[in-house]
Design a protein around this motif. Structure first.
Motif, short mmCIF file in Angstrom:
data_model
loop_
_atom_site.label_atom_id
_atom_site.label_comp_id
_atom_site.label_asym_id
_atom_site.label_seq_id
_atom_site.Cartn_x
_atom_site.Cartn_y
_atom_site.Cartn_z
N ARG A 46 2.26 1.62 -3.49
CA ARG A 46 1.19 2.02 -4.41
C ARG A 46 0.86 3.50 -4.26
O ARG A 46 0.70 4.23 -5.25
N THR A 47 0.77 3.98 -3.02
CA THR A 47 0.48 5.40 -2.79
C THR A 47 1.60 6.27 -3.32
O THR A 47 1.36 7.33 -3.92
N ASP A 89 0.83 -1.21 0.00
CA ASP A 89 0.00 0.00 0.00
C ASP A 89 0.86 1.26 0.00
O ASP A 89 0.53 2.25 -0.67
N GLU A 90 1.96 1.22 0.74
CA GLU A 90 2.85 2.39 0.77
C GLU A 90 3.48 2.63 -0.60
O GLU A 90 3.56 3.77 -1.07
N ASP A 150 -4.23 3.40 -7.99
CA ASP A 150 -5.36 3.06 -7.13
C ASP A 150 -5.38 1.56 -6.89
O ASP A 150 -4.55 0.80 -7.40
#
Length: 678
Positions: free
Chosen positions: A161-162, A158-159, A167
């Motif tokens: 991807r951000t 998630d880190e 998304d």
């Protein structure tokens, strides 16, 4: 039928299928040959729920039409039979719930390497990697060893991807209830390709190679996986651990909250290296079984010693890191229990292991001993530069006599700084380059060709090889020309006298060691002129030359002066004079500060995560600021630069000088200053 994406699918509800029907679907025909994908499917597919055969929708959109449920192995075999070798339709199924599935849609060139690195950091091996059929899209399946590793890997993804700006549709971490298009399946999109297993660099893999990769990944976290795929030979690690009755249950596995030693890295850096400065060796499943085992009474000391050796082999070198494992791993409970009544028991056990490991040196072969002996003999005559002789002696003692070979050995510039107590990176680099130019060392692997974060590798050169390959210049004798008298040659260096590897000479300089060792080897006191000629230095004054070095040695209480004037002679003090001088001059304090800075710099350089790197940078910045504020003398400043041979620049700062400030109007020389002057 709901709309499905290219990689992940949501087939119709399977709750209406009876258990007997599921068992019937999961059983394959025993008389038929197993399909090529059967072994890989058995490793990654969840067979508790039937798979489903899908084909493209009639309206040529991304929607998929369900054909029938069944065993995924039978479905893919039927699809390839209908397609003449290539699947005529797609097969989807759930992936095993203990695995973590990631679907990268259109962003593999940006996200794939970061996700693979994150999985390696948490100890989740790659089980399956395939090109999904869409451009720049892949399927990835990992095997986290613990629940913590699974949670931490998801947060890392998630880190990333951000940070990359995608998304959750582009970077999709599948839940166990979702379906994935299996390898060998046809595409569900117009213009899409078949789902093919690939290597990390994009090279296509066969079904057998993909199954071998999956099996190796699963065996690394669970050795019993070998028997699940028909391999009846137990792994070597399992055979080794069976007699010791070491086990790990679910409750113990849940207590494992770290998978590598860098998570326990210290927040305070000292002059002792906390770990080996190389790429970290991850703990295997067998290592964790040892660390989290409950040995029976009578074997707890042996099991704790075995676990401590596992810590050392992984690269841990100091109590600042190993103490975490002693406090959190149950194999050390015997020593942690003693800490309440006898504080320091755990640390004493670790220090005994570390002391034995540091003192251990494999025996040298006869050929290696011969080369080292010839190099030691050559040290007395091959150079007249004491700095080079001391550097070569330090490299011999710390690297080439440790029993690990004479070729392709890593030698970092900061290693030489730490061995010689030299605070200048440029000085240490010049010494290494000079040894290569003098053909004392040979560069085996340059820094640009080594692994990331590794130093250049050097090999020790045999003096006999150098002499056999060198040819003297052609001698041309000019007749009738007067032959000049030979110049007096300076006395050879004596690297066995005067403790040349003492940190004192990094502060006073290598020329000071040469003068001191020559006086120490002399049986009688020497006059200044005689001493200067024998060490090939000008007599000089208290500001330069031999007298300047003698003055520094007298201040360090290493040399005594007898008589005055022309009858002045010098004699060296023997015994433990060097040890006393190390404390009196602050050489040991400077060495400790230098090694502390080097460890802090290396902690930042060898950091393998951004969080660890930021923490190491903060520690390094705080360390440098504190050392500058507390340093009472200039030689304790870590940015202190010295000359190319670290010979005498530090002597000038060993004893601070105070300059008297004169007024603005100075009297001319020779004029009286009394009241009666005109």
């Amino acid at each position: 039928m709901p709309e499905c994406s290219q990689g992940t699918c949501c087939p119709e509800d399977v709750s209406t299928i009876t258990a007997s029907h599921v068992a019937e679907l999961q059983s394959t025909d025993a008389g038929s040959a197993p399909p090529r994908w059967s072994e890989l499917y058995k490793l990654i597919v969840d067979f508790s729920v039937p798979g489903r055969a899908l084909t493209k929708g009639a309206d040529s959109t991304d929607g998929a039409q369900s054909l029938k449920p069944g065993n995924p192995i039978a479905l893919i075999a039927e699809a390839e039979e209908l397609g003449g070798g290539d699947a005529a339709h797609a097969v989807v199924a759930r992936i095993r719930p203990d695995l973590l599935t990631v679907d990268l849609d259109g962003c593999a060139d940006v996200m794939q390497s970061g996700v693979l690195d994150a999985a390696e950091r948490v100890g989740a091996p790659l089980v399956y990697l395939a090109a999904s059929g869409s451009p720049n899209s892949v399927h990835m399946v990992f095997a986290p060893a613990t629940a913590w590793a699974r949670t931490h890997l998801r947060s890392q993804i998630d880190e990333i991807r951000t940070w990359a700006g995608y998304d959750t549709r582009a970077v999709d971490v599948l839940t166990p209830a979702r379906y994935l298009r299996l390898p060998g399946s046809a595409s569900l999109k117009l213009g899409g390709e078949f789902c093919r297993p690939i290597d990390a660099d994009g090279t296509p893999l066969s079904a057998a190679a993909a199954a071998a990769r999956a099996r190796a990944a699963l065996v690394s976290i669970n050795p019993s996986t070998r028997r699940d795929v028909g391999d009846t030979t137990p792994p070597a690690s399992e055979k080794r651990l069976q007699p010791t009755n070491v086990g790990i249950d679910a409750a113990t596995a849940a207590g494992i909250v770290r998978t590598s030693s860098e998570d326990a890295s210290p927040a305070v850096v000292t002059d002792i290296a906390p770990r080996a400065w190389r790429r970290r060796k991850r703990f295997t499943y067998a290592d964790w079984r040892i660390l989290m085992s409950h040995p029976p009474v009578g074997t707890r000391s042996d099991r704790a010693t075995e676990a401590a050796w596992r810590l050392w082999q992984s690269g841990i070198r100091d109590w600042s890191i190993s103490g975490w494992y002693y406090r959190n791993c149950v194999v050390f409970e015997k020593f942690t229990g003693r800490d309440s009544t006898a504080p320091g028991s755990s640390r004493a056990h670790w220090e005994s292991i570390a002391t034995r490991a540091r003192a251990h040196r494999p025996p040298l072969s006869s050929a290696e001993r011969g080369v080292i002996d010839r190099v030691r003999e050559r040290l007395c005559s091959w150079t007249d530069r004491p700095a080079q002789a001391i550097a070569m002696l330090a490299i011999l003692e710390h690297r080439f006599t440790d029993g690990h070979g004479l070729t392709d050995r890593p030698i970092a510039v900061r290693d030489l700084m730490s061995w010689l107590n030299v605070a200048s990176i440029g000085t240490a680099k010049a010494l290494l380059d000079g040894l290569v130019e003098q053909r004392a060392l040979a560069v085996a692997t340059p820094y640009a060709q080594t692994a990331p974060r590794e130093a250049s590798r050097y090999s020790l050169v045999d003096p006999e090889v150098v002499l056999s390959q060198s040819y003297p210049e052609h001698d041309v004798t000019i007749l009738c020309a007067p032959t000049p008298p030979p110049a007096p040659s300076p006395s050879p260096l004596t690297p066995t006298v005067g403790e040349p590897l003492s940190p004192l000479w990094g502060l006073l300089g290598a020329d000071c060691w040469r003068v001191y060792s020559h006086l120490l080897a002399s049986s009688t006191p020497l006059a200044s002129a005689v001493l200067a000629s024998e060490v090939d230095l000008p007599v000089g004054t208290r500001r330069y030359g031999c007298l300047r070095l003698l003055d520094a040695l007298v201040d360090a209480q290493l040399v005594e002066r007898t008589d005055r004037g022309r009858r002045t002679k010098w004699v060296a003090l023997a015994g433990d004079a060097v040890r006393r001088a190390e404390e009196a001059t602050g050489a040991l304090v400077r060495l400790k500060a230098l090694r502390t800075r080097i460890n802090a710099e290396r902690a930042a350089w060898h950091a393998e995560t951004r969080t660890e790197h930021r923490r190491a940078q903060r520690v390094l910045r705080r360390l440098l600021d504190g050392l500058r504020e507390r340093s009472p003398k200039r030689q304790l400043e870590l940015e202190f630069e010295v000359g190319e041979e670290f010979s005498a620049a530090s002597v000038a700062t060993a004893r601070p000088t105070v300059r008297t400030k004169r007024g603005r109007h100075m009297r001319p020389p020779g004029r009286p200053s009394g009241r009666g002057s005109p």
